[in-house]
Enzyme design. Sequence first.
Site, PDB file in Angstrom:
ATOM      1  N   GLU A 195       0.796  -1.230   0.000  1.00 50.03           N
ATOM      2  CA  GLU A 195       0.000   0.000   0.000  1.00 50.03           C
ATOM      3  C   GLU A 195       0.830   1.283   0.000  1.00 50.03           C
ATOM      4  O   GLU A 195       1.014   1.934   1.026  1.00 50.03           O
ATOM      5  CB  GLU A 195      -0.962   0.010   1.191  1.00 50.03           C
ATOM      6  CG  GLU A 195      -1.915  -1.169   1.171  1.00 50.03           C
ATOM      7  CD  GLU A 195      -3.035  -1.052   2.191  1.00 50.03           C
ATOM      8  OE1 GLU A 195      -2.970  -0.155   3.045  1.00 50.03           O
ATOM      9  OE2 GLU A 195      -3.977  -1.859   2.114  1.00 50.03           O
ATOM     10  N   GLU A 383      -5.556  -8.595   0.539  1.00 48.49           N
ATOM     11  CA  GLU A 383      -6.268  -8.293   1.791  1.00 48.49           C
ATOM     12  C   GLU A 383      -7.722  -8.015   1.483  1.00 48.49           C
ATOM     13  O   GLU A 383      -8.041  -7.399   0.470  1.00 48.49           O
ATOM     14  CB  GLU A 383      -5.722  -7.036   2.489  1.00 48.49           C
ATOM     15  CG  GLU A 383      -4.384  -7.211   3.142  1.00 48.49           C
ATOM     16  CD  GLU A 383      -3.898  -5.946   3.840  1.00 48.49           C
ATOM     17  OE1 GLU A 383      -4.729  -5.107   4.282  1.00 48.49           O
ATOM     18  OE2 GLU A 383      -2.676  -5.785   3.952  1.00 48.49           O
TER      19      GLU A 383
HETATM   20  C1  PNW Z   1      -4.567  -1.930   5.362  1.00 48.33           C
HETATM   21  N1  PNW Z   1      -7.816   3.676   4.841  1.00 48.33           N
HETATM   22  O1  PNW Z   1      -4.484  -0.604   5.755  1.00 48.33           O
HETATM   23  C2  PNW Z   1      -3.236  -2.497   5.799  1.00 48.33           C
HETATM   24  O2  PNW Z   1      -2.513  -3.135   4.791  1.00 48.33           O
HETATM   25  C3  PNW Z   1      -3.316  -3.335   7.037  1.00 48.33           C
HETATM   26  O3  PNW Z   1      -2.072  -3.342   7.675  1.00 48.33           O
HETATM   27  C4  PNW Z   1      -4.441  -2.824   7.917  1.00 48.33           C
HETATM   28  O4  PNW Z   1      -4.457  -3.392   9.185  1.00 48.33           O
HETATM   29  C5  PNW Z   1      -5.729  -3.082   7.176  1.00 48.33           C
HETATM   30  O5  PNW Z   1      -5.709  -2.489   5.884  1.00 48.33           O
HETATM   31  C6  PNW Z   1      -6.967  -2.603   7.907  1.00 48.33           C
HETATM   32  O6  PNW Z   1      -6.920  -1.232   8.076  1.00 48.33           O
HETATM   33  C7  PNW Z   1      -5.358   0.393   5.503  1.00 48.33           C
HETATM   34  O7  PNW Z   1      -7.920   4.569   5.721  1.00 48.33           O
HETATM   35  C8  PNW Z   1      -5.485   1.389   6.458  1.00 48.33           C
HETATM   36  O8  PNW Z   1      -8.479   3.770   3.754  1.00 48.33           O
HETATM   37  C9  PNW Z   1      -6.288   2.470   6.242  1.00 48.33           C
HETATM   38  C10 PNW Z   1      -6.977   2.566   5.056  1.00 48.33           C
HETATM   39  C11 PNW Z   1      -6.871   1.563   4.090  1.00 48.33           C
HETATM   40  C12 PNW Z   1      -6.058   0.496   4.327  1.00 48.33           C
END
Ligand code: PNW
Length: 477
Positions: A195, A383
Site C-alpha cells: 500500500e 487483503e
Molecule cells: C490496510 N484507509 O491498511 C493495511 O494493509 C493493514 O495493515 C491494515 O491493518 C488493514 O488495511 C486494515 O486497516 C489500511 O484509511 C489502512 O483507507 C487504512 C486505510 C486503508 C487500508
Amino acid sequence: MKNITRRDFGKSVAAAAAAAALPKFAIGQSMAAPRQFPQGFLWGCATAAYQIEGAAAEDGRGPSVWDIFSHTPGKTYNGDTGDVADDSYHLYKRDVQLLHDLGVQTYRMSISWSRVFPEGKGMPNPKGIDYYDRVVDELLANHITPYITLFHWDLPAALPGGWQSRDTSKAFADYAAYMTRHLGDRVRHFMTTNEFTCFTDLGYREGRFAPGLKLADGPANQVRHNGILAHGLAVQAIRANTPAGTQVGLAENATVFVPVIETPENIEAARRATRLGNAPFLTAVLEGKYMDAYLRHEGANAPQVEPGDFKAIGSPLDFVGLNIYTPTYVRASRSAWGFEVEQPPASYPHMASPWLTIGPECIYWGVRNVCDVWKVPAVYITENGCSSDDVLTPEGRVEDTDRVMYLRNHLANLHRAAAEGYPVKGYFLWSLLDNFEWADGYSKRFGIHYVDFPTERRYPKLSAEWYRDVIAQNMVE
Ligand code: PNW
C-alpha cells in the site's frame, strides 16, 4: 400474524412453482448455481510483522518508524504500541496451528526489516533471520505456502531521511536481495511493498501514520516516487537472487472505482478513473511511466525522475496483489476527465472503522478494472476483511455476524470475477488475528480470531468457523 418460517416459505414457493409448471427444485435449495471457485484457488489469511509480532526490542531488533511514532504521545489511540501486540514472535507455532485448523493453503506475512537489519543496512542480525526461518519452516511443515511481503510500513528508524531519501529505496533493494536469497530456496512468492499511499501520503503528507510528517506537495510527491522506486529496484534484486519461477508482485490498495449503475458509459468511466485515480502508484508501476495528466496536474511539484528509474519501476510482475476494502462510486460525465466521483451520503453504512464503507461489489470491480486496463497475468486479493465491535462472551464465543455478512458478500462478488474468467488466483483474508491496527491501536479488531490481549489467548470467532467451511468446500453460499 403468523411468522413464516424458512420451511413454510420453501414449501409455498415449491407449491407455486409446481402450479406454474416451473422447473422443480428441492425445498431450501437455490436455483442459482453454487458459487464454486476454480479448482486450485488459494485460500489464505494475511498479517503484518509490526501488527502481530511484538518482541519489539528482543534478539537485536532495531526500532522502526512505527516504534518511534507509537511511543510519541498523542499519535495512536490510547498510546497503544506494537511492543507486545499478539506476541506472535513467541506464539508463532500457535498461530500456524490456527491456520492449519482453518485449512488454508497459504498465508501472507511480512518481514520486519529492522529485525533483520537493525540499522536498515550493514550487518544482518542472525537472530532476526532465524525467526523467519522458524516461521517459514513451521508453515511448510503444515503444508501452508508462505507469501511474503518485504515491507509493510515498519521502516528501520536508523535510515537517514526515511522515504524522503533515494538511498532508502536502494537500501530496500539490498535488503530484498539479502532476504530473498536467504528464503528463496523455500519461498516462491514475494511481494515488495504494501500500500504505497499509506506509507507515503499518510506518513509524510497527512501525518496520520509514521513518521507523522506533513510535507508540502513537492517533497511529498518525491516520497511517493521513492516508494515506487523502492518497489522497482526490489523487483530487480529479487529476480537476480532467486531461482527461476519465483513469483514477484506487490500488494496495493488501488482505489477501486465502481460504476454507480452498470451502464456501458459508467463502466468506461470506471476504467478511466482507475488509470487516473491511481496515477502516482499502480498506473506508474504497470505502465512504466507517469501519465502526462498526472505530471501536468502536479506541475512544479511533480517528482524528480532520474534516468533508469522507470526501467526499474516498470519491471514486469508475475502478479498484482490487491488489498480491497471500500468502493469509490463513479459515473460518466462530460467533464474533462470523462468521469465524476460520487461522495457517499451521510447515511452510507460502514463497519467499525469509519473509513470502512461497505460496497461488496468493489472486489469484483477491483479485479475487473485492473485486468481490463492493464491485462495483468494474475491477481490475488492480498487483503480483504473488516473491523467489528466484537464481544467475547463468558463462554468464549464471538458472534461476529456482521463480519460474516461483509465477507460473504465480498466473496460472492469475487466469485463473479472468477466466473467471468478474470485471472484471480487466491484470496487472503485480513486478518488471521485481531492485532495492532496502526493509529487505531487495539481499538479496532479485524481478526477472525479474537485475541484477549492481557492473556494473549486466541478464540475463533463465528467468522473463522464460516471461513473454514468456505475453504473446505471451495465455495461460498
Ligand atoms: C490496510 N484507509 O491498511 C493495511 O494493509 C493493514 O495493515 C491494515 O491493518 C488493514 O488495511 C486494515 O486497516 C489500511 O484509511 C489502512 O483507507 C487504512 C486505510 C486503508 C487500508
